[in-house]
Design an enzyme around this catalytic site. Structure first.
Site, mmCIF file in Angstrom:
data_model
loop_
_atom_site.group_PDB
_atom_site.id
_atom_site.type_symbol
_atom_site.label_atom_id
_atom_site.label_comp_id
_atom_site.label_asym_id
_atom_site.label_seq_id
_atom_site.Cartn_x
_atom_site.Cartn_y
_atom_site.Cartn_z
ATOM 1 N N ASN A 214 22.652 47.464 43.089
ATOM 2 C CA ASN A 214 24.013 46.936 42.987
ATOM 3 C C ASN A 214 24.819 47.668 44.045
ATOM 4 O OD1 ASN A 214 26.627 46.175 42.212
ATOM 5 N ND2 ASN A 214 26.721 47.699 40.597
ATOM 6 N N ARG B 276 45.392 53.521 29.823
ATOM 7 C CA ARG B 276 46.737 53.035 30.201
ATOM 8 C C ARG B 276 46.706 52.260 31.517
ATOM 9 N NH1 ARG B 276 50.321 58.541 29.588
ATOM 10 N NH2 ARG B 276 50.375 58.682 27.306
ATOM 11 N N LEU C 96 44.370 43.894 45.970
ATOM 12 C CA LEU C 96 45.347 44.349 44.986
ATOM 13 C C LEU C 96 46.473 45.059 45.724
ATOM 14 C CD1 LEU C 96 43.038 45.770 42.149
ATOM 15 C CD2 LEU C 96 43.979 43.468 42.375
ATOM 16 N N GLU D 177 26.776 47.487 48.318
ATOM 17 C CA GLU D 177 26.892 46.932 49.658
ATOM 18 C C GLU D 177 26.527 48.020 50.656
ATOM 19 O OE1 GLU D 177 28.751 45.152 46.749
ATOM 20 O OE2 GLU D 177 29.894 46.796 47.603
ATOM 21 N N ALA E 21 26.887 36.477 43.892
ATOM 22 C CA ALA E 21 26.416 36.196 45.251
ATOM 23 C C ALA E 21 27.526 36.445 46.266
ATOM 24 C CB ALA E 21 25.932 34.758 45.348
ATOM 25 N N VAL E 22 27.453 37.595 46.936
ATOM 26 C CA VAL E 22 28.465 37.980 47.914
ATOM 27 C C VAL E 22 27.891 37.930 49.333
ATOM 28 C CG1 VAL E 22 29.832 39.953 48.714
ATOM 29 C CG2 VAL E 22 29.855 39.329 46.314
ATOM 30 N N VAL E 23 26.612 38.274 49.461
ATOM 31 C CA VAL E 23 25.916 38.223 50.757
ATOM 32 C C VAL E 23 24.602 37.457 50.569
ATOM 33 C CG1 VAL E 23 24.801 39.597 52.553
ATOM 34 C CG2 VAL E 23 26.931 40.411 51.525
ATOM 35 N N SER F 73 41.132 47.489 47.414
ATOM 36 C CA SER F 73 42.062 48.277 46.607
ATOM 37 C C SER F 73 42.225 49.678 47.201
ATOM 38 C CB SER F 73 41.514 48.369 45.174
ATOM 39 O OG SER F 73 42.383 49.079 44.340
ATOM 40 N N GLY F 74 43.244 50.402 46.734
ATOM 41 C CA GLY F 74 43.561 51.718 47.299
ATOM 42 C C GLY F 74 43.003 52.897 46.529
ATOM 43 N N ILE G 121 50.926 43.105 39.692
ATOM 44 C CA ILE G 121 51.163 42.866 38.268
ATOM 45 C C ILE G 121 52.245 43.802 37.755
ATOM 46 C CG2 ILE G 121 49.327 44.481 37.512
ATOM 47 C CD1 ILE G 121 48.794 42.405 35.209
#
Length: 561
Positions: free
Chosen positions: A75, A340, A256, A77, A51-53, A363-364, A288
């Site tokens: 699925n 990897r 991230l 946005e 549940a995001v919206v 994220s990029g 990380i």
């Protein structure tokens, strides 16, 4: 981010078949629903919700009173859903962004619908009035979609292949499961017996073309021409807009941050946008690495510069190696560089889910493909060849980086957002003259870097930091992650196994022990499905035997300097 699943024309017991949908429960930890299609006892939808919206009315399949014959499972946005609603005067029954798909379809049909969606999506739309089923997927395949279909008209669709591989069908003992191609939609006829027949599969958008929805968006007018300052100004406008529109959520946003150019620009722009939107919580950033990781040091610098609430996740080689089995199961691939790079992303996603309340993660991803960020672009024979390669990489994102980004985050119930793959931003960048986009003065992504030169968004040494692959940057230069993996695999795969590799794995035969080891794990989880990957990711224009940038001459000379 959710998990969608649907069957049409099943000749097996639906209550048994529905167990397959539980294989993607990780994609939607908040709620779950199965729903049979009225009038068709062998058709059903399954939905796992994050549940995001609109937490109240967001369950699927979406059905509204105005169109009782339409069923939608999607699925994604849709960032321009409010703008479309206002411009066309649609009356919404919910606050769910996907409801716009129903209204656009009713107004102009499927072709116009998919072309007008500014966002990332994979959907199944059923029209029982006109006896049609439609499948659609966004331009770059940021949201995944798989399907299997038999000659007698049984169709099954799912967000991940693992939700389809155990399905049974009387006429076909082995169901061929394949990814649905990004940037396409499919039209199928629904027969009275619940089975379907494919009518057409259409490519509705090429990444180079300005999307149709650009006619209706809120972006300030861009300046015409390709004079450098004009171009830089337009890039800044579009990138800011790409980040801003992705703030659409009722859940906490995080980012991230590897300390590379791309994630740093995203994090800095995101923090600025959150402040302007007067969001009350601090932005959490996540990095990380192992000890002595250059990524950790660089990310710390950026976090200090922008003022985020920064989290560092340390892992050791043993933890990374132990995660390989789970990672390959989640990914559904055995591509070497993807595996990897996925270990670090999988472990950091696990940390975010367990220790924070950030759910929507920026994220990029996509920047290297779009802005020619890979080291091997220095070897491109011409700007035109570099342009061709950039577009090829973008077309194949769904097999590699986008696949990695989706599965490693979705495995832990997180939703990823990738501003560099924004339709407007990417189509504009690809419209620029090829010579503007190539590496310059020995530095890749030169145009992107100089665009933000005077912005003070991120520290100068990060803005001009050379490319470091995520799977390399998480470890020290002295002991790269790929070397750690290769040393471990050396004791798991012997020479006799390699000598027999072509016989055991005739398709995409692994050439290295590392590749063999990943393939073994993959075949254990997905026997006979090696065709999901049609080729390994490898650098071009050089005689590379390993996908790691740290094996390339350009990287070695830069590291010495």
């Amino acid at each position: 981010m959710c998990g969608i699943w649907a069957l049409f024309g099943s000749d097996d017991c639906l209550s048994v078949q529905c167990l397959s949908a539980m294989k993607i429960a990780h994609r939607g930890p908040d709620a779950f629903r199965f729903e049979n299609v009225s009038g068709y006892t062998n058709c059903c939808f399954g939905f796992h919700r994050l549940a995001v919206v609109d937490p109240l009315f967001g369950m699927q399949p979406i059905r509204v009173r105005k169109y009782p014959y339409l069923w939608l499972c999607y699925n994604g946005e849709i960032y321009n859903h409010r703008k479309m609603q206002q411009d066309f005067g649609f009356e919404y029954q919910t606050n769910v962004d996907g409801e716009i798909i129903l209204h656009l379809y009713d107004k102009g049909g499927i072709e116009q619908t998919v072309s007008m969606l500014d966002g990332v999506f994979a959907f199944i739309l059923l029209d029982t009035a006109n006896k049609k089923v439609f499948l659609g997927r966004d331009t770059y395949g940021v949201r995944p979609l798989f399907k299997t279909m038999t000659e007698d008209g049984f169709l099954a669709v799912c967000s991940e292949a693992k939700g389809l591989v155990t399905l049974k069908h009387s006429s076909t003992p082995f169901l061929k499961v394949e990814p649905f191609l990004p940037g396409h939609y499919e039209v199928l006829d629904l027969k009275p017996n619940g089975k379907v027949a494919s009518v057409e599969i259409v490519k509705y958008h090429h990444c180079r073309d300005e999307p149709l929805h650009a006619l209706y968006d809120n972006v300030e007018k861009l300046f015409p021409g390709f004079e450098l300052e004009t171009v830089k100004n337009n890039i800044r406008i579009l990138f800011n807009n790409a980040v801003k529109k992705r703030l659409m959520t009722d859940r906490r946003i995080g980012c991230l941050l590897s300390g590379g150019l791309d994630s740093s620009l995203v994090a800095a722009t995101l923090l600025k946008q959150l402040k302007e939107a007067q969001v009350q919580y601090p932005l959490q950033t996540f990095a990380i690495g192992m000890e002595d990781s250059p990524d950790l040091l660089a990310a710390r610098k950026v976090a200090n510069h922008i003022g985020s609430e920064h989290h560092e996740v340390l892992f050791n080689s043993e933890e990374g190696i132990q995660a390989l089995d789970e990672v390959i199961f989640s990914l559904e691939t055995y591509d070497i560089t993807t595996v990897r790079a996925s270990v670090g992303m999988y472990l950091i996603s696990k940390y975010i889910r367990k220790n924070t309340d950030s759910v929507v993660i920026f994220s990029g991803e996509g920047s290297d493909e779009l802005t020619q960020g890979y080291i091997y672009f220095h070897k491109a024979p011409s700007p035109e060849k570099a342009e061709e390669e950039s577009e090829r990489l973008l077309r194949e994102l769904y097999l590699f980086d986008v696949l990695r980004a989706d599965r490693t985050t979705a495995a832990h119930g997180l939703e990823l957002r990738v501003p560099f793959l924004d339709h407007r931003f990417s189509s504009y960048y690809l419209s620029l003259p090829p010579e503007l986009r190539i590496p310059k003065n020995g530095i890749e992504k030169h145009l992107l870097r100089e665009t933000f030169e005077d912005s003070n968004l991120i520290p100068k040494e990060i803005l001009w930091r050379p490319k470091e692959a995520f799977s390399d940057g998480i470890t020290s230069v002295k002991n790269s992650w790929f070397k750690i993996l290769q040393e471990y695999v050396e004791h798991q795969v012997d020479d006799a196994m390699m000598a027999n590799a072509a016989q055991k794995f005739p398709f995409n035969t692994p050439k290295t022990k590392e590749g063999y080891y990943y393939r073994q794990i993959f075949e254990r989880h997905y026997p006979g499905r090696a065709y999901w990957l049609n080729h390994y990711w490898m650098p071009k224009w050089i005689n590379a035997t390993d996908p790691s940038a740290r094996t390339l001459t350009h990287y070695k000379s830069a590291a010495k300097a």
